[in-house]
Design a protein around this motif. Structure first.
Motif, PDB file in Angstrom:
ATOM      1  N   ASN A  30       0.826  -1.210   0.000  1.00  0.00           N
ATOM      2  CA  ASN A  30       0.000   0.000   0.000  1.00  0.00           C
ATOM      3  C   ASN A  30       0.854   1.252   0.000  1.00  0.00           C
ATOM      4  OD1 ASN A  30      -2.404  -1.426  -0.027  1.00  0.00           O
ATOM      5  ND2 ASN A  30      -2.683  -1.354   2.197  1.00  0.00           N
ATOM      6  N   GLN A  31       1.927   1.229   0.781  1.00  0.00           N
ATOM      7  CA  GLN A  31       2.817   2.391   0.813  1.00  0.00           C
ATOM      8  C   GLN A  31       3.552   2.555  -0.512  1.00  0.00           C
ATOM      9  OE1 GLN A  31       2.655   4.567   3.088  1.00  0.00           O
ATOM     10  NE2 GLN A  31       1.391   3.388   4.515  1.00  0.00           N
ATOM     11  N   LEU A  32       3.988   1.465  -1.092  1.00  0.00           N
ATOM     12  CA  LEU A  32       4.649   1.548  -2.395  1.00  0.00           C
ATOM     13  C   LEU A  32       3.704   2.137  -3.436  1.00  0.00           C
ATOM     14  CD1 LEU A  32       6.514  -1.889  -2.475  1.00  0.00           C
ATOM     15  CD2 LEU A  32       7.570   0.374  -2.332  1.00  0.00           C
ATOM     16  N   ASP A  33       2.488   1.649  -3.470  1.00  0.00           N
ATOM     17  CA  ASP A  33       1.509   2.170  -4.424  1.00  0.00           C
ATOM     18  C   ASP A  33       1.269   3.666  -4.215  1.00  0.00           C
ATOM     19  OD1 ASP A  33       1.254  -0.349  -5.487  1.00  0.00           O
ATOM     20  OD2 ASP A  33      -0.607  -0.829  -4.413  1.00  0.00           O
ATOM     21  N   HIS A  34       1.296   4.085  -2.952  1.00  0.00           N
ATOM     22  CA  HIS A  34       1.056   5.494  -2.632  1.00  0.00           C
ATOM     23  C   HIS A  34       2.194   6.384  -3.129  1.00  0.00           C
ATOM     24  CE1 HIS A  34      -0.241   9.030  -0.375  1.00  0.00           C
ATOM     25  NE2 HIS A  34       0.965   9.097   0.162  1.00  0.00           N
ATOM     26  N   PHE A  35       3.423   5.897  -3.024  1.00  0.00           N
ATOM     27  CA  PHE A  35       4.574   6.758  -3.306  1.00  0.00           C
ATOM     28  C   PHE A  35       5.079   6.674  -4.747  1.00  0.00           C
ATOM     29  CE2 PHE A  35       5.182   6.397   1.404  1.00  0.00           C
ATOM     30  CZ  PHE A  35       5.075   7.761   1.693  1.00  0.00           C
ATOM     31  N   ILE A  36       4.807   5.592  -5.454  1.00  0.00           N
ATOM     32  CA  ILE A  36       5.295   5.469  -6.827  1.00  0.00           C
ATOM     33  C   ILE A  36       4.804   6.656  -7.656  1.00  0.00           C
ATOM     34  CG2 ILE A  36       5.028   4.159  -8.978  1.00  0.00           C
ATOM     35  CD1 ILE A  36       5.099   1.618  -7.356  1.00  0.00           C
ATOM     36  N   GLY A  37       5.716   7.246  -8.401  1.00  0.00           N
ATOM     37  CA  GLY A  37       5.375   8.386  -9.243  1.00  0.00           C
ATOM     38  C   GLY A  37       5.730   9.720  -8.631  1.00  0.00           C
ATOM     39  N   MET A  38       5.973   9.749  -7.327  1.00  0.00           N
ATOM     40  CA  MET A  38       6.417  10.993  -6.704  1.00  0.00           C
ATOM     41  C   MET A  38       7.885  11.236  -7.039  1.00  0.00           C
ATOM     42  SD  MET A  38       4.915  11.114  -2.820  1.00  0.00           S
ATOM     43  CE  MET A  38       3.160  11.086  -2.448  1.00  0.00           C
ATOM     44  N   THR A  39       8.323  12.459  -6.893  1.00  0.00           N
ATOM     45  CA  THR A  39       9.750  12.743  -6.929  1.00  0.00           C
ATOM     46  C   THR A  39      10.334  12.423  -5.556  1.00  0.00           C
ATOM     47  OG1 THR A  39       9.518  15.034  -6.182  1.00  0.00           O
ATOM     48  CG2 THR A  39       9.368  14.619  -8.570  1.00  0.00           C
ATOM     49  N   PRO A  40      11.649  12.214  -5.465  1.00  0.00           N
ATOM     50  CA  PRO A  40      12.243  11.979  -4.144  1.00  0.00           C
ATOM     51  C   PRO A  40      11.938  13.100  -3.154  1.00  0.00           C
ATOM     52  CG  PRO A  40      13.803  11.387  -5.851  1.00  0.00           C
ATOM     53  CD  PRO A  40      12.641  12.034  -6.548  1.00  0.00           C
ATOM     54  N   ALA A  41      11.981  14.340  -3.627  1.00  0.00           N
ATOM     55  CA  ALA A  41      11.725  15.474  -2.728  1.00  0.00           C
ATOM     56  C   ALA A  41      10.309  15.421  -2.179  1.00  0.00           C
ATOM     57  CB  ALA A  41      11.974  16.787  -3.458  1.00  0.00           C
ATOM     58  N   ASN A  42       9.337  15.127  -3.052  1.00  0.00           N
ATOM     59  CA  ASN A  42       7.952  15.055  -2.596  1.00  0.00           C
ATOM     60  C   ASN A  42       7.738  13.886  -1.635  1.00  0.00           C
ATOM     61  OD1 ASN A  42       7.213  17.282  -4.073  1.00  0.00           O
ATOM     62  ND2 ASN A  42       6.488  16.110  -5.828  1.00  0.00           N
ATOM     63  N   MET A  43       8.369  12.765  -1.927  1.00  0.00           N
ATOM     64  CA  MET A  43       8.229  11.607  -1.052  1.00  0.00           C
ATOM     65  C   MET A  43       8.829  11.891   0.313  1.00  0.00           C
ATOM     66  SD  MET A  43       9.297   7.654  -1.839  1.00  0.00           S
ATOM     67  CE  MET A  43       9.299   6.390  -0.560  1.00  0.00           C
ATOM     68  N   LEU A  44       9.980  12.534   0.341  1.00  0.00           N
ATOM     69  CA  LEU A  44      10.608  12.857   1.620  1.00  0.00           C
ATOM     70  C   LEU A  44       9.801  13.881   2.400  1.00  0.00           C
ATOM     71  CD1 LEU A  44      14.337  12.876   0.488  1.00  0.00           C
ATOM     72  CD2 LEU A  44      13.315  11.326   2.178  1.00  0.00           C
ATOM     73  N   ASP A  45       9.195  14.817   1.702  1.00  0.00           N
ATOM     74  CA  ASP A  45       8.320  15.771   2.391  1.00  0.00           C
ATOM     75  C   ASP A  45       7.163  15.041   3.074  1.00  0.00           C
ATOM     76  OD1 ASP A  45       9.851  17.951   1.698  1.00  0.00           O
ATOM     77  OD2 ASP A  45       8.603  18.524  -0.015  1.00  0.00           O
ATOM     78  N   THR A  46       6.608  14.045   2.381  1.00  0.00           N
ATOM     79  CA  THR A  46       5.514  13.267   2.971  1.00  0.00           C
ATOM     80  C   THR A  46       5.990  12.443   4.157  1.00  0.00           C
ATOM     81  OG1 THR A  46       4.438  13.108   0.800  1.00  0.00           O
ATOM     82  CG2 THR A  46       3.731  11.548   2.488  1.00  0.00           C
ATOM     83  N   LEU A  47       7.172  11.849   4.023  1.00  0.00           N
ATOM     84  CA  LEU A  47       7.705  10.998   5.083  1.00  0.00           C
ATOM     85  C   LEU A  47       8.143  11.783   6.311  1.00  0.00           C
ATOM     86  CD1 LEU A  47       9.831   8.516   2.929  1.00  0.00           C
ATOM     87  CD2 LEU A  47       7.787   7.949   4.259  1.00  0.00           C
ATOM     88  N   THR A  48       8.271  13.105   6.191  1.00  0.00           N
ATOM     89  CA  THR A  48       8.701  13.916   7.331  1.00  0.00           C
ATOM     90  C   THR A  48       7.590  14.814   7.861  1.00  0.00           C
ATOM     91  OG1 THR A  48       9.652  15.526   5.767  1.00  0.00           O
ATOM     92  CG2 THR A  48      11.142  13.893   6.701  1.00  0.00           C
ATOM     93  N   MET A  49       6.371  14.545   7.452  1.00  0.00           N
ATOM     94  CA  MET A  49       5.258  15.303   8.019  1.00  0.00           C
ATOM     95  C   MET A  49       5.108  14.955   9.501  1.00  0.00           C
ATOM     96  SD  MET A  49       2.414  14.991   4.959  1.00  0.00           S
ATOM     97  CE  MET A  49       1.185  15.894   5.914  1.00  0.00           C
ATOM     98  N   PRO A  50       4.666  15.905  10.322  1.00  0.00           N
ATOM     99  CA  PRO A  50       4.511  15.632  11.762  1.00  0.00           C
ATOM    100  C   PRO A  50       3.572  14.452  12.006  1.00  0.00           C
ATOM    101  CG  PRO A  50       4.324  17.982  11.316  1.00  0.00           C
ATOM    102  CD  PRO A  50       4.335  17.303   9.978  1.00  0.00           C
ATOM    103  N   THR A  51       3.920  13.632  12.984  1.00  0.00           N
ATOM    104  CA  THR A  51       3.118  12.465  13.338  1.00  0.00           C
ATOM    105  C   THR A  51       2.860  12.454  14.839  1.00  0.00           C
ATOM    106  OG1 THR A  51       5.110  11.109  13.614  1.00  0.00           O
ATOM    107  CG2 THR A  51       4.052  11.085  11.446  1.00  0.00           C
ATOM    108  N   THR A  52       1.878  11.681  15.234  1.00  0.00           N
ATOM    109  CA  THR A  52       1.563  11.498  16.647  1.00  0.00           C
ATOM    110  C   THR A  52       1.688  10.024  16.982  1.00  0.00           C
ATOM    111  OG1 THR A  52       0.020  13.363  16.620  1.00  0.00           O
ATOM    112  CG2 THR A  52      -0.172  11.807  18.444  1.00  0.00           C
ATOM    113  N   ASP A  53       2.418   9.714  18.031  1.00  0.00           N
ATOM    114  CA  ASP A  53       2.603   8.317  18.408  1.00  0.00           C
ATOM    115  C   ASP A  53       1.267   7.646  18.712  1.00  0.00           C
ATOM    116  OD1 ASP A  53       5.324   8.411  18.134  1.00  0.00           O
ATOM    117  OD2 ASP A  53       5.737   8.691  20.270  1.00  0.00           O
TER     118      ASP A  53
END
Length: 546
Positions: A30-53
């Protein structure tokens, strides 16, 4: 030429797999399907969005008649609880479940900080609640500033106990923490150029640093709270601090730090010392080499040193040691994707042997392993699944204890030449690694004994994730595309196909069995073969790499 120039093209499956594996413990289709097609910069921006434990704190379900419960937020003294070693294991279970519940770079960076500022939880790190505070500190600064971490970790209660700095007083100095602060945590030694004299510092510098660190004390009550993080911290006994000036050697331009007398001023003194140490180019290079070894590859040549490590170090200094911009530069670079030379298949992708933590996390997330929910079934998750199976069996038999490396230097995979990450895989660790998948499929601890209270349904995984499962060749290549860094060839496909179709039978025997399962919902026949196939593919050399 090795290049930090950004890769601006959209990511295909191969590159998406590479970036997702290296940046998160939660790796799934599911995560692969979500990220395929993004640029590395866009993917990293998504992966560094604030999260809550998902879990704000660990829970101890024992004793069953009167659980200690959320003991880390209890008003009782931290050392008043029984079974503290087990509780430290439950703290690790709290951290792991949070890492598995989010697709985020935070947890990879938090663990990176652990490798830089190691505190081994089972080797004199104080009460379990203090180790919980230590991990929260690493999580808090995962996207933060390395200089700030170096200051805060000095006041961390677990660190104060672990490296004896709580015993360091002006009249009775203890050099242990100061020595490791130079040698392991920051600038590193460099080449030895004389007795007690290294390229980057001398024994005299350690002695002066010990004076800077004097009077810092472990607070067993956890009543002192850091105003920046809200996390309990140690305190300063100013009467035991060396208030005289500290003069360092030529390695630090004979810098003199004026001694201070009040707790606030003594923290300023610590800040001046850290600033002095982090002003050295070798400190920045040391961290960038660690980042490269952690995220990219364990060894490199002079070209990479000059074209990747050095400019990253320059960026780190220019950013005043903010870690995230440098990490993003590295992970979005052409070099990270092996796209900076004529052969994009020879260096980076698939070059790291997975740690036991990565192997476990990737297996559980990709195969959607159902393990007990700690919020609704705390006894089974914390005590049976995590502590007894993962913590006390799997991790130990696969060559490590989570958050408790045997050496102060940390896990050999991140520092020990010449093998580095190859230390993860040996004749001593193969049983733990190979029997993990067997345990998850069977629901029994195949490493020692007992139920593990988790299940991996191979049939359901294939049904939900492999579009062409009725064709044995496509089933295997599509699974391989999910599991492995690189595609497999015909010989490997045929080898794995033997687990589905006996060699003397045609492919349609599997097709018939799969279609019969779809129409009848009777998985008896296909389950036996898929269990064997998944076991073989997970235990293959290709899955041990990322």
């Amino acid at each position: 030429m090795a290049s930090l120039n950004p890769l601006n093209s959209s990511l295909d499956l191969r590159k998406t797999k590479h970036l997702l594996r290296r940046t998160t413990f939660n790796y799934s289709k599911n995560q692969l399907d979500h990220f395929i097609g993004m640029t590395p910069a866009n993917m990293l921006d998504t992966l560094t969005m604030p999260t809550t434990d998902t879990l704000t704190e660990p829970y101890d379900p024992l004793p069953t008649e009167s659980p200690d419960g959320f003991w880390t937020s209890s008003t009782a003294a931290p050392d008043s609880f029984d079974n503290d070693r087990r509780k430290r294991g439950l703290v690790a279970g709290w951290w792991w479940h949070n890492a598995m519940s989010e697709t985020s770079l935070k947890h990879k960076l938090s663990f990176f900080l652990h490798t830089c500022f190691n505190v081994a939880k089972d080797d004199g790190a104080g009460p379990s609640a203090c180790y919980y505070d230590y991990l929260r500190l690493l999580d808090f600064y995962a996207y933060g500033n390395l200089k700030t971490v170096a200051k805060k970790i000095t006041m961390d209660n677990a660190m104060l106990v672990y490296l004896d700095n709580t015993r360091n007083n002006k009249s009775n100095p203890n050099e242990n923490y100061a020595r490791e602060f130079f040698e392991l945590f920051t600038i590193l030694e460099g080449e030895q150029i004389g007795e007690g004299n290294y390229t980057n510092y001398t024994e005299e510098d350690i002695q002066q640093a010990t004076r800077v660190f004097s009077g810092y004390k472990f607070d067993e009550t956890r009543r002192y709270i850091d105003p920046d993080t809200g996390i309990p911290t140690g305190y300063i006994n100013f009467e035991l601090h060396d208030t005289e000036s500290k003069t360092f050697t030529e390695a630090f331009n004979n810098t003199t730090i004026i001694g201070k007398a009040t707790p606030t001023e003594i923290l300023d003194e610590l800040g001046e010392f850290v600033d002095m140490l982090f002003a050295q180019p070798e400190t920045a290079k040391a961290y960038c080499r660690k980042l490269y070894r952690y995220f990219v590859k364990s060894t490199w040549n002079e070209e990479v040193e000059n074209d990747i490590i050095t400019p990253l170090a320059e960026q780190l200094i220019a950013a005043d040691y903010e870690i995230l911009p440098v990490v993003k530069t590295l992970l979005s670079s052409q070099h990270f994707f092996d796209s900076d030379d004529s052969n994009s298949n020879d260096e980076i992708i698939g070059s790291i042997i997975k740690s036991p933590l990565q192997l476990l996390s990737e297996t559980c997330s990709m195969f959607q392993v159902e393990y007990p929910d700690p919020t609704t079934n705390s006894l089974t998750y914390y005590n049976e699944f995590f502590y007894k199976f993962l913590h006390n069996t799997y991790f130990i038999f696969s060559g490590t204890t989570l958050f408790s490396p045997e050496e102060v230097a940390g896990y050999p995979a991140y520092y020990q030449e010449p093998h580095y990450d190859r230390n993860w895989f040996s004749s001593n660790t193969i049983i733990g690694r190979y029997r993990l998948i067997e345990s998850l499929i069977s629901g029994d601890n195949m490493i020692s004994n007992g139920a593990i209270y988790a299940s991996l349904d191979t049939v359901l995984f294939v049904k939900n994730n492999i579009p062409n499962a009725s064709d044995p060749n496509l089933l295997i290549t599509e699974m391989a595309d999910l599991l492995y860094p690189e595609s497999i060839d015909t010989d490997r496909t045929n080898y794995f196909k033997s687990y589905l179709v006996d060699e003397e039978f045609p492919d349609y025997y599997w097709s018939g069995a799969w279609n019969k399962y779809l129409s009848s919902n009777d998985s008896t026949t296909v389950k036996t073969r898929l269990d064997a196939l998944v076991t073989a593919m997970v235990n293959a050399a290709e899955f041990q790499l990322m």
